[in-house]
Structures are given as C-alpha cells and as structure tokens.
Design a protein around this motif. Sequence first.
Motif, short mmCIF file in Angstrom:
data_model
loop_
_atom_site.label_atom_id
_atom_site.label_comp_id
_atom_site.label_asym_id
_atom_site.label_seq_id
_atom_site.Cartn_x
_atom_site.Cartn_y
_atom_site.Cartn_z
N GLU A 62 -12.68 -18.14 -6.58
CA GLU A 62 -12.23 -19.46 -6.10
C GLU A 62 -11.37 -20.16 -7.15
O GLU A 62 -10.33 -20.74 -6.82
N HIS A 77 -14.20 -29.60 -8.84
CA HIS A 77 -14.77 -28.41 -8.21
C HIS A 77 -15.37 -27.47 -9.27
O HIS A 77 -16.48 -26.95 -9.11
N HIS A 117 -22.38 -27.62 -1.05
CA HIS A 117 -21.15 -27.15 -1.70
C HIS A 117 -20.10 -26.61 -0.73
O HIS A 117 -18.94 -27.02 -0.77
N ASP A 122 -15.88 -26.55 -0.65
CA ASP A 122 -15.07 -25.39 -0.32
C ASP A 122 -14.22 -25.61 0.94
O ASP A 122 -13.13 -25.07 1.06
FE LIG Z 1 -16.67 -23.72 -4.63
#
Ligand SMILES: [Fe+2]
Length: 135
Positions: A62, A77, A117, A122
């Motif tokens: 990510e 994040h 989360h 996300d």
């Molecule tokens: Fe994440």
Amino acid sequence: MPILTWSEEYSINVAVIDEQHKRLLELVGELHAAVEARIDKDELRKMLVNLAKFTRHHFETEEKLMKEHKFERMKKHHKEHRALHKHLEQLVDVVSKGKYPTFYSDYDVSNDWFLNHVLKFDKKLGEYLNAKGVF
Ligand SMILES: [Fe+2]
C-alpha cells in the motif's frame, strides 16, 4: 465478535490490495478460531508472527502505491499502519511471555482492520488510485 468473511463492500477496487485483504481476513479468521479453541501457545505465537509478517508485506504494498501516486494523506495512513503493526507485535509479546490473549480486547484484530482501517482509510486510498487509473 463473529469471524468476518470477505464481502464485496470491503473491496477498494484495486486488485492487488483486495487480494491481500482477502488473505488477511483468512489469517485473522484462523487466529480468532485458534484463540477460541485455545490452541497451544507456541502454535498461536507462530500464527501471530505469520500474520505480522504478512501484514508488513501488505502495508509495504500500500505504501509503495501511495508513494508512486503521491497520495496526499500518506503520512496519516502510514501512522495508522504503524499503530496496527505495533498492536500485533504487542500481541506476539503477550503470547511470548506465556499469557493467553483475552477475547475482545487484546487480539480482536478483525475489528480494527476491517471495520475501521479498510473502510475508513483504505477506501479513500482506493478512490484516489482509481482516479489515477489504478485498479
Ligand atoms: Fe492501509
């Protein structure tokens, strides 16, 4: 907490991340089942170490995408990732010290990850990447 299974509502519309989230859910599900079954602590520790390893790999994926596409909320994040990872390492510690995690408190990672989360952080990343043509 019932064991979570994959649902399309968790999709962030980026294939590589969705696949990793599915795997994470499987690992978390196995962990929850193992704690309920009160499996041997050494076995539980191995599962947790495995989960922490996969999680690290997933966060790296990510974070690489965020960097590549200059995601503006990257810092926040990342911070969230570090907190989640720390939580897992503390769990490994708890079990390494011979304690058994307590239901709903120490080890409830599915809540933190999926209901929090993935849906909160996300999803936003997914929207951003989609707008950049990444699916
Ligand atoms: Fe994440």
